[in-house]
Design an enzyme around this catalytic site. Structure first.
Site, PDB file in Angstrom:
ATOM      1  N   GLU A  26      -5.831  26.337  24.140  1.00  0.00           N
ATOM      2  CA  GLU A  26      -4.969  27.514  23.899  1.00  0.00           C
ATOM      3  C   GLU A  26      -5.152  27.873  22.432  1.00  0.00           C
ATOM      4  OE1 GLU A  26      -3.266  29.123  26.076  1.00  0.00           O
ATOM      5  OE2 GLU A  26      -2.745  27.780  27.712  1.00  0.00           O
ATOM      6  N   CYS A  37      -0.026  33.150  18.014  1.00  0.00           N
ATOM      7  CA  CYS A  37      -1.352  33.475  18.535  1.00  0.00           C
ATOM      8  C   CYS A  37      -1.422  34.879  19.132  1.00  0.00           C
ATOM      9  CB  CYS A  37      -1.745  32.442  19.585  1.00  0.00           C
ATOM     10  SG  CYS A  37      -0.472  32.224  20.846  1.00  0.00           S
TER      11      CYS A  37
END
Ligand code: NAD
Length: 489
Positions: A256, A290
């Site tokens: 991730e 992110c």
């Protein structure tokens, strides 16, 4: 630390908190520099012990009934909610997290556990037809074994839970190595909660390490045959290092990673909605998520009006101490993050970009910053390396198709968004985005425990929510034949 209670600061291995030792490192408040805790500085021995404990606990954990595991996750969700104030305070003083985001993470974490509590009841296989007469073929999912997780500091508490809960819900045991920037809110507080909920000894383990001393623990993970998967949340730079190790040791990985996360605003978009979505998407957690929006492509005819509305919203964001009421912009995590944001801003300004708002920095508190008219040779606008801070680039476009092509000219592929008054048109463009996530009329930044988060290209692979069954189980084919066999010899 100004707030009771004292959090546990040593490794949690095989159901035990390791004894206090002199081998510790300072865990500091990113705003004030104050030492909030002394954390155990572990290495290879602790990594090995944690993996051994998880390996020993695996058969019993994997064999538990769905109902037994469900009741544990439901208890952990209740305890997490009860400890809301502890967690929110901790995230503020350890990771600079403003109250709204910290509180959201606590609610999301409890929600994730309540959903995961039912995943043990999902169908776990198929019956297949065979071309062999009298043969029945069964495909059943089974857990992998030990999953080793690396947790980040940014969405520390929720992403910590995501790293524990997804593999454990499908019957794996885990070893977690939290980021040295937030060892308490990215792992140790979770261990306190799981211990209180009564999870069996060894089913989850946490080992911590001093800054830039991750390798010995990573060695323990990669070199153990018991560890069957590495679950990594962090930067693509670190993922490349770990990926090379996974290649050598043939470990599965879930990655991730970061993103560049463009937003396209078409001429028919509602300007207020667009300004709201960009202001939130770009500056949530001071640009250290992110999925933060890094670049906005806006139709030229509405560019100036949009910028005015966006700047007005951004100027109203209160920055400072995340413990103070109303503050939504806290400090950046460390001096490296401040330096990166300052360098990217300085480069853009030196090459002629226009500063729309922001640009100043007080200690580590960086004002949300918007740039326009940014030349193409500026790093902040290129999308080849995420700027992990509150720096947003806004660019005018004439042709939406060209904007779509430009927005995808990046190695990343995490999230994207389109604002338009015509949802069908938005959907058509959305289908052509090469990202793991795309929102029509929503910010690039969104989080729901049930929805699959994850990226493509350099943003990684693997998905959260119940789709994680693909990442944290493998299938076994079993056949039963009830007629005499016919073999070629
Ligand atoms: P990072 O890559 O610096 O660190 C991540 C983890 O890797 C930490 O636990 C760290 O201790 C460890 N690590 C670092 N170097 C290592 C090495 N050489 N060997 C072994 N371990 C090592 O990332 P970060 O700064 O903690 O987190 C921010 C990054 O994470 C950003 O790129 C962000 O986009 C990404 N992120 C992605 C998601 C997602 O869901 N896609 C979520 C949060 C953060």
């Amino acid at each position: 630390m100004t707030h009771a209670p004292a959090f546990r600061t040593t490794h949690f291995i095989n159901g035990q908190w390791s004894p206090e030792s002199d081998n510790t490192f300072d865990d500091c408040n990113p705003l004030t520099g104050e030492v909030i805790a002394s954390i155990a500085a572990g290495g290879r021995a602790e990594g090995d012990a944690a993996v051994a404990a998880a390996h020993a606990a695996f058969p019993a954990w994997a064999a538990m009934t769905p109902g037994e595991r469900q009741s544990l996750f439901l208890k952990a969700a209740d305890i997490t909610e009860r400890r809301h104030d502890d967690a929110v305070h901790l995230m503020a003083v350890e990771a600079g997290t403003a109250r709204a985001f910290a509180s959201f993470q606590v609610r999301l974490s409890a929600n994730l556990m309540r959903q995961a509590a039912s995943w043990g009841y999902l169908p776990y296989g198929d019956l297949l037809k065979s071309d062999t007469p009298g043969r029945m073929a069964m495909v059943a999912r089974k857990p992998l074994g030990v999953v080793a997780g690396f947790t980040p500091w940014n969405g520390a508490f929720y992403l910590g839970w995501r790293t524990f809960v997804l593999p454990m819900a499908f019957g794996n045991t885990v070893v977690i190595k939290p980021s040295e920037e937030a060892p308490l809110s990215a792992g140790l507080l979770h261990a306190e909660i799981l211990e209180e909920a009564g999870f069996p000894a060894g089913s989850f383990n946490v080992v911590t390490h001093a800054p830039r001393q991750a390798e010995p623990i990573a060695d323990a993970f990669f070199e153990s045959r018991a560890v069957r998967s590495i679950n990594f949340t962090g930067s693509d730079k670190t993922a490349r290092i770990l990926g090379a190790r996974a290649g050598q040791t043939l470990k599965r990985m879930v990655l991730e990673l970061g993103g560049f996360n463009p937003m396209i605003i078409l001429a028919d978009a509602d300007l207020d909605e667009a300004a709201k979505a960009v202001n939130f998407g770009a500056f949530f957690h001071q640009g250290q998520i992110c999925m933060n929006t890094r670049k906005v492509y806006v139709a030229r005819e509405i560019h100036d009006a949009f910028l005015d509305r966006l700047a007005a919203r951004t100027n109203s964001l209160k920055a400072g101490d995340p413990l103070e009421a109303g503050v939504v912009i806290g400090p950046l995590i460390n001096d490296r993050a401040v330096a990166q944001t300052k360098e990217r801003l300085a480069e853009a300004l030196s090459k002629g970009a226009r500063l729309v708002t922001g640009g100043s920095c007080d200690g580590r508190v960086f004002q949300p910053t918007i740039l326009a008219n940014v030349p193409q040779d500026v790093l902040a606008t290129q999308g080849c390396d995420e700027t992990f801070g509150p720096l947003l680039v806004v660019e005018a476009f004439d042709d939406p198709e060209q904007a779509l092509a430009d927005a995808q000219d990046t190695p990343y592929g995490l999230s994207a968004a389109i604002m338009t008054g015509n949802a069908a048109r938005g959907l058509d463009m959305a289908q052509r985005f090469d990202t793991g996530i795309v929102h029509v009329n929503g910010a690039t930044m969104a989080g729901e425990a049930s929805l699959p988060n994850g990226g493509v290209k350099d943003s990684g692979w693997g998905r959260s929510g119940h789709y994680a069954v693909e990442d944290f189980t493998e299938i076994r084919l079993t056949t039963v034949t009830s007629k005499p066999g016919h073999y070629p010899f």
